[in-house]
Each structure stands twice: as C-alpha cells, then as structure tokens.
Write a protein that holds these residues in place. Structure first.
Motif, PDB file in Angstrom:
ATOM      1  N   SER A  77       0.813  -1.221   0.000  1.00 27.42           N
ATOM      2  CA  SER A  77       0.000   0.000   0.000  1.00 27.42           C
ATOM      3  C   SER A  77       0.844   1.268   0.000  1.00 27.42           C
ATOM      4  O   SER A  77       0.404   2.317  -0.475  1.00 27.42           O
ATOM      5  N   ASN A  78       2.065   1.185   0.547  1.00 28.35           N
ATOM      6  CA  ASN A  78       2.969   2.348   0.539  1.00 28.35           C
ATOM      7  C   ASN A  78       3.778   2.448  -0.743  1.00 28.35           C
ATOM      8  O   ASN A  78       4.622   3.344  -0.869  1.00 28.35           O
ATOM      9  N   TYR A 104       8.777   4.025  -6.522  1.00 31.69           N
ATOM     10  CA  TYR A 104       9.983   4.795  -6.227  1.00 31.69           C
ATOM     11  C   TYR A 104      11.165   4.052  -6.844  1.00 31.69           C
ATOM     12  O   TYR A 104      11.467   2.927  -6.457  1.00 31.69           O
ATOM     13  N   ILE A 105      11.819   4.705  -7.801  1.00 29.40           N
ATOM     14  CA  ILE A 105      12.838   4.031  -8.595  1.00 29.40           C
ATOM     15  C   ILE A 105      14.170   4.762  -8.496  1.00 29.40           C
ATOM     16  O   ILE A 105      14.233   5.980  -8.715  1.00 29.40           O
ATOM     17  N   VAL A 106      15.227   4.016  -8.163  1.00 28.97           N
ATOM     18  CA  VAL A 106      16.591   4.540  -8.200  1.00 28.97           C
ATOM     19  C   VAL A 106      17.242   4.084  -9.496  1.00 28.97           C
ATOM     20  O   VAL A 106      17.271   2.886  -9.798  1.00 28.97           O
ATOM     21  N   MET A 107      17.753   5.050 -10.264  1.00 27.57           N
ATOM     22  CA  MET A 107      18.397   4.744 -11.542  1.00 27.57           C
ATOM     23  C   MET A 107      19.784   5.380 -11.580  1.00 27.57           C
ATOM     24  O   MET A 107      19.984   6.467 -11.012  1.00 27.57           O
ATOM     25  N   PRO A 108      20.750   4.736 -12.234  1.00 23.26           N
ATOM     26  CA  PRO A 108      22.068   5.366 -12.379  1.00 23.26           C
ATOM     27  C   PRO A 108      22.005   6.569 -13.309  1.00 23.26           C
ATOM     28  O   PRO A 108      21.173   6.637 -14.213  1.00 23.26           O
ATOM     29  N   HIS A 109      22.907   7.517 -13.079  1.00 21.94           N
ATOM     30  CA  HIS A 109      22.930   8.733 -13.893  1.00 21.94           C
ATOM     31  C   HIS A 109      23.104   8.425 -15.376  1.00 21.94           C
ATOM     32  O   HIS A 109      22.607   9.162 -16.235  1.00 21.94           O
ATOM     33  N   ASP A 110      23.816   7.321 -15.687  1.00 21.03           N
ATOM     34  CA  ASP A 110      24.102   7.022 -17.090  1.00 21.03           C
ATOM     35  C   ASP A 110      23.116   6.042 -17.710  1.00 21.03           C
ATOM     36  O   ASP A 110      23.387   5.465 -18.755  1.00 21.03           O
ATOM     37  N   ALA A 111      21.971   5.843 -17.085  1.00 17.02           N
ATOM     38  CA  ALA A 111      20.940   4.989 -17.680  1.00 17.02           C
ATOM     39  C   ALA A 111      20.470   5.608 -18.996  1.00 17.02           C
ATOM     40  O   ALA A 111      20.456   6.838 -19.150  1.00 17.02           O
ATOM     41  N   PRO A 112      20.082   4.782 -19.983  1.00 13.39           N
ATOM     42  CA  PRO A 112      19.591   5.329 -21.251  1.00 13.39           C
ATOM     43  C   PRO A 112      18.418   6.274 -21.038  1.00 13.39           C
ATOM     44  O   PRO A 112      17.487   5.975 -20.284  1.00 13.39           O
ATOM     45  N   LYS A 113      18.471   7.417 -21.705  1.00 12.58           N
ATOM     46  CA  LYS A 113      17.440   8.433 -21.515  1.00 12.58           C
ATOM     47  C   LYS A 113      16.052   7.931 -21.880  1.00 12.58           C
ATOM     48  O   LYS A 113      15.055   8.322 -21.263  1.00 12.58           O
ATOM     49  N   VAL A 114      15.975   7.057 -22.880  1.00 15.55           N
ATOM     50  CA  VAL A 114      14.676   6.529 -23.283  1.00 15.55           C
ATOM     51  C   VAL A 114      14.050   5.716 -22.158  1.00 15.55           C
ATOM     52  O   VAL A 114      12.834   5.706 -21.971  1.00 15.55           O
ATOM     53  N   LYS A 115      14.897   5.035 -21.362  1.00 16.38           N
ATOM     54  CA  LYS A 115      14.378   4.227 -20.258  1.00 16.38           C
ATOM     55  C   LYS A 115      13.987   5.112 -19.071  1.00 16.38           C
ATOM     56  O   LYS A 115      12.984   4.857 -18.397  1.00 16.38           O
ATOM     57  N   ILE A 116      14.764   6.158 -18.814  1.00 17.17           N
ATOM     58  CA  ILE A 116      14.408   7.101 -17.750  1.00 17.17           C
ATOM     59  C   ILE A 116      13.057   7.746 -18.057  1.00 17.17           C
ATOM     60  O   ILE A 116      12.176   7.827 -17.198  1.00 17.17           O
ATOM     61  N   GLN A 137      22.082   0.380  -4.020  1.00 14.05           N
ATOM     62  CA  GLN A 137      21.400  -0.184  -2.867  1.00 14.05           C
ATOM     63  C   GLN A 137      21.296   0.828  -1.733  1.00 14.05           C
ATOM     64  O   GLN A 137      20.264   0.914  -1.062  1.00 14.05           O
ATOM     65  N   ALA A 138      22.350   1.616  -1.530  1.00 16.01           N
ATOM     66  CA  ALA A 138      22.316   2.622  -0.468  1.00 16.01           C
ATOM     67  C   ALA A 138      21.220   3.658  -0.719  1.00 16.01           C
ATOM     68  O   ALA A 138      20.475   4.044   0.199  1.00 16.01           O
ATOM     69  N   ALA A 139      21.105   4.113  -1.948  1.00 16.35           N
ATOM     70  CA  ALA A 139      20.075   5.088  -2.291  1.00 16.35           C
ATOM     71  C   ALA A 139      18.681   4.488  -2.133  1.00 16.35           C
ATOM     72  O   ALA A 139      17.749   5.139  -1.646  1.00 16.35           O
ATOM     73  N   LEU A 140      18.542   3.236  -2.536  1.00 23.70           N
ATOM     74  CA  LEU A 140      17.263   2.551  -2.423  1.00 23.70           C
ATOM     75  C   LEU A 140      16.870   2.360  -0.959  1.00 23.70           C
ATOM     76  O   LEU A 140      15.709   2.579  -0.572  1.00 23.70           O
ATOM     77  N   ASP A 141      17.828   1.971  -0.117  1.00 25.61           N
ATOM     78  CA  ASP A 141      17.546   1.755   1.304  1.00 25.61           C
ATOM     79  C   ASP A 141      16.989   3.012   1.963  1.00 25.61           C
ATOM     80  O   ASP A 141      16.065   2.947   2.793  1.00 25.61           O
ATOM     81  N   LYS A 142      17.532   4.159   1.616  1.00 25.07           N
ATOM     82  CA  LYS A 142      17.047   5.423   2.185  1.00 25.07           C
ATOM     83  C   LYS A 142      15.587   5.666   1.798  1.00 25.07           C
ATOM     84  O   LYS A 142      14.781   6.123   2.620  1.00 25.07           O
ATOM     85  N   ILE A 143      15.252   5.362   0.558  1.00 21.42           N
ATOM     86  CA  ILE A 143      13.880   5.577   0.086  1.00 21.42           C
ATOM     87  C   ILE A 143      12.907   4.640   0.782  1.00 21.42           C
ATOM     88  O   ILE A 143      11.805   5.031   1.180  1.00 21.42           O
ATOM     89  N   GLY A 148       8.398   3.497   3.268  1.00 24.46           N
ATOM     90  CA  GLY A 148       7.767   2.233   3.631  1.00 24.46           C
ATOM     91  C   GLY A 148       7.390   1.381   2.437  1.00 24.46           C
ATOM     92  O   GLY A 148       6.629   0.409   2.568  1.00 24.46           O
ATOM     93  N   ALA A 149       7.915   1.724   1.274  1.00 25.11           N
ATOM     94  CA  ALA A 149       7.605   0.974   0.054  1.00 25.11           C
ATOM     95  C   ALA A 149       8.202  -0.429   0.112  1.00 25.11           C
ATOM     96  O   ALA A 149       9.205  -0.676   0.783  1.00 25.11           O
ATOM     97  N   ALA A 150       7.579  -1.352  -0.606  1.00 25.97           N
ATOM     98  CA  ALA A 150       8.040  -2.739  -0.678  1.00 25.97           C
ATOM     99  C   ALA A 150       9.092  -2.859  -1.772  1.00 25.97           C
ATOM    100  O   ALA A 150       8.847  -2.468  -2.921  1.00 25.97           O
ATOM    101  N   PHE A 151      10.243  -3.395  -1.431  1.00 20.95           N
ATOM    102  CA  PHE A 151      11.369  -3.498  -2.360  1.00 20.95           C
ATOM    103  C   PHE A 151      11.252  -4.759  -3.213  1.00 20.95           C
ATOM    104  O   PHE A 151      11.091  -5.862  -2.690  1.00 20.95           O
ATOM    105  N   ILE A 152      11.363  -4.588  -4.525  1.00 20.57           N
ATOM    106  CA  ILE A 152      11.438  -5.714  -5.457  1.00 20.57           C
ATOM    107  C   ILE A 152      12.834  -5.713  -6.065  1.00 20.57           C
ATOM    108  O   ILE A 152      13.174  -4.835  -6.856  1.00 20.57           O
TER     109      ILE A 152
END
Length: 322
Positions: A77-78, A104-116, A137-143, A148-152
């Motif tokens: 639900s979160n 809530y998505i963490v992406m690297p700075h150099d990810a393809p722009k079309v995917k962002i 993982q560190a950035a994701l853990d903070k989020i 309270g989102a469920a991590f996949i």
C-alpha cells in the motif's frame, strides 16, 4: 486479482504454473518468430521468443508482476521500490501503476534516456545515483526507510525468478519442434535461472545456456570458479547486463546451467544489426548477446533447434551502436 504466496526457496513446477496464471493481467503472450535468413547464417534452426513485444518492451514485466503479487495489499500500500538501469525500473513502475500504488525508482545517472523517460511516464518518482551496486542499494535503502515501500530486487528474488521463468515456459510450449538448447543473456541471472528451471520442469530435451559480453563476464567466471565473481569494469554496449549474479540466481545457475558463452562488443553490435535488418524488429543490445554467441561458436549449434529469448527492445534510437 490473483495473489501469490511468498517463495522461500527456488520455485518448483507448481509454483511456475501458478505464477504464469496469476500474471496474465500484466503481460502479453509474446510470439515466437523464425527467420530463414538467420537460420542459414547460423547453421541451425532458431526460434526467437520476442519479449521485445512484451508490455514495457521487455521480459522484466513478468518478474515484477510476480514479485508484487507476493506482497499483501497492505504490504504494497505504501508503494513499490527498486533500483535498475531501465527495464526492471519500467516494469516495477508499470506494475505499481496497475496496482494503484506509488513507485519509487533509483536509476544510475548514465541509464539510457529513453528508459528514464519511460519510467517517469509510468508515474514513478525517480532518484539518481552513481552506477555501482553499493550506491544503488544505499540510495534505495534510504527511500524504503522514508516511504515504507516494498522493495522488489531486480533479479535476486525467488518471485522475480518465477516470473522470468514463464517466458521460457511459453517458448517451450509454443515451439512446434523440440528444442535442443535455450539461450538467454545473463546479467543478474533472473532470466537465466528461471529459464533453467522452466526447462527442467517442462522440457525433456532442452538444455539452457547463458551468454554475456566478454567485457562483463562475471557469470562465466562464476560458473568456473564455483563462487560469485564481480566485474572490475562495467563498460559494455549491453547496458542491461552490467550487474553481477546474486546468491539465489547463482545457486540455480551453478546447478542447472552447464555453459555460459562470452562474445565481444563488435559481435554484439553485428548480431543486433542482423536482427534489425533481417527480421525487421527492434531489439536492444543486451538481447543480441545470445544470437551473437550462436554466430561466434557455430560448431556448438550446427543442426540443432535453438530457442533464443529476445529480452527487450527499449533502444535510444538517437544513439544506436551501428
């Protein structure tokens, strides 16, 4: 909507069948295509499972839906959260959208722009980080702590593995000839592990091999050493294959996958171009890797029926490698 039970170990045959049924509202049953010209070039009969036609343009939709349905309605639900360079990010964002929860998505700075752009179009909140496993993982853990989102996890999750296995399950069922081999690319190993399990449960004949870029050949080295190896560098045109195996995916691959073939950057680009030109379909560099392996090692495939999972078609057409 069908709910699935959490998986505490590698999925069995019944798990894969239940998963395939449950994720139907989230996926297409993608076609299996053939091409006489590519068969002649390769010296074998090729059957391409076209996950580039899948929802969000990649097989990752299967794993994200499978994993999300294993959380209770209260747990998700979160929202749903993940880190990914692109296709898994899109899959989690689309799954969350369909379930009516935030993403809530963490992406690297150099990810393809079309995917962002695609992730943002699905309504997800995107954060950026440097492209290392630790920083993702560190950035994701903070989020997760904040929301309270469920991590996949992108691959090291039995629910994800079960979902990815359904692509090979369909390939086996929809191919009119008995397959001798099934090839998939390998990055984190979710698809390769899932495909190996699907072949074990649903095919009397098919063996599953992996294929990866020589520049990021951690999976091939892991198979030889018997332990998870890492890459010092992650520079490859196959941006979806830059990550390392997880303990769950490696445990299946080490047991059921006898061979992982490696190919050069030039061979990946050439194979991608062959598919674009001969089959008139769009594939991204990562999913050209198995076909590149067929062309690189023709003696291993001569005269066989070979299934190849074309994993995705999310390409930045302004920056093609050819």
């Amino acid at each position: 909507m069908t709910e699935l039970s959490p998986l505490l170990q590698a999925p069995n045959q019944a798990d894969l069948l239940l998963t395939h049924e449950a994720i139907q509202p989230f996926i297409h049953r993608t076609p299996v295509l053939t091409c006489t010209g590519l068969d002649e070039l390769a010296g074998c009969q090729l059957f391409f499972k076209c996950e580039n036609f899948q929802k969000i343009g990649a097989f990752k939709m299967r794993g994200a839906a499978s994993a999300a349905l294993r959380f209770s309605a209260e747990e998700r639900s979160n929202g749903l959260a993940t880190h990914s360079s692109g296709n898994h990010a899109q899959a989690v964002a689309r799954t969350a959208q369909k379930l009516g929860v935030p993403a809530y998505i963490v992406m690297p700075h150099d990810a393809p722009k079309v995917k962002i752009a695609a992730v943002q179009d699905y309504g997800a909140t995107v954060s950026f980080c440097n492209n290392t496993p630790a920083e993702r993982q560190a950035a994701l853990d903070k989020i997760v702590v904040k929301t309270g989102a469920a991590f996949i996890h992108p691959f090291n999750d039995w629910g994800v593995v079960a979902g990815q296995a359904t692509a090979a399950l369909e390939l086996i069922n929809d191919t009119k000839r008995v397959l001798n081999l099934i090839l998939t690319p390998v990055g984190g190993g979710g698809l390769l592990a899932g495909s190996a399990l699907a072949a074990r449960y649903f095919s009397m004949e098919a063996t599953v091999w992996g294929a990866e870029p020589r520049n990021v050949d951690d999976a091939a080295r892991s198979l030889v050493s018997g332990r998870i190896e890492e890459n010092v560098d992650n520079r490859t045109v196959a941006d979806g294959l830059r990550t390392n195996l997880g303990d769950k995916t490696f445990s299946v691959i080490h047991r059921y996958v006898p061979k992982i073939l490696v190919v050069s950057e030039e061979e990946i680009i050439a194979a991608m171009r062959h598919v674009w030109e001969r089959m008139k379909i769009i594939i991204e560099p990562s999913c050209a890797v198995p076909f590149a392996a067929v062309l690189r090692y023709p003696e291993l495939f001569a005269g066989l029926n070979v299934g190849i999972i074309l994993t995705g078609g999310n390409v930045d057409v302004d920056h093609l490698p050819f």
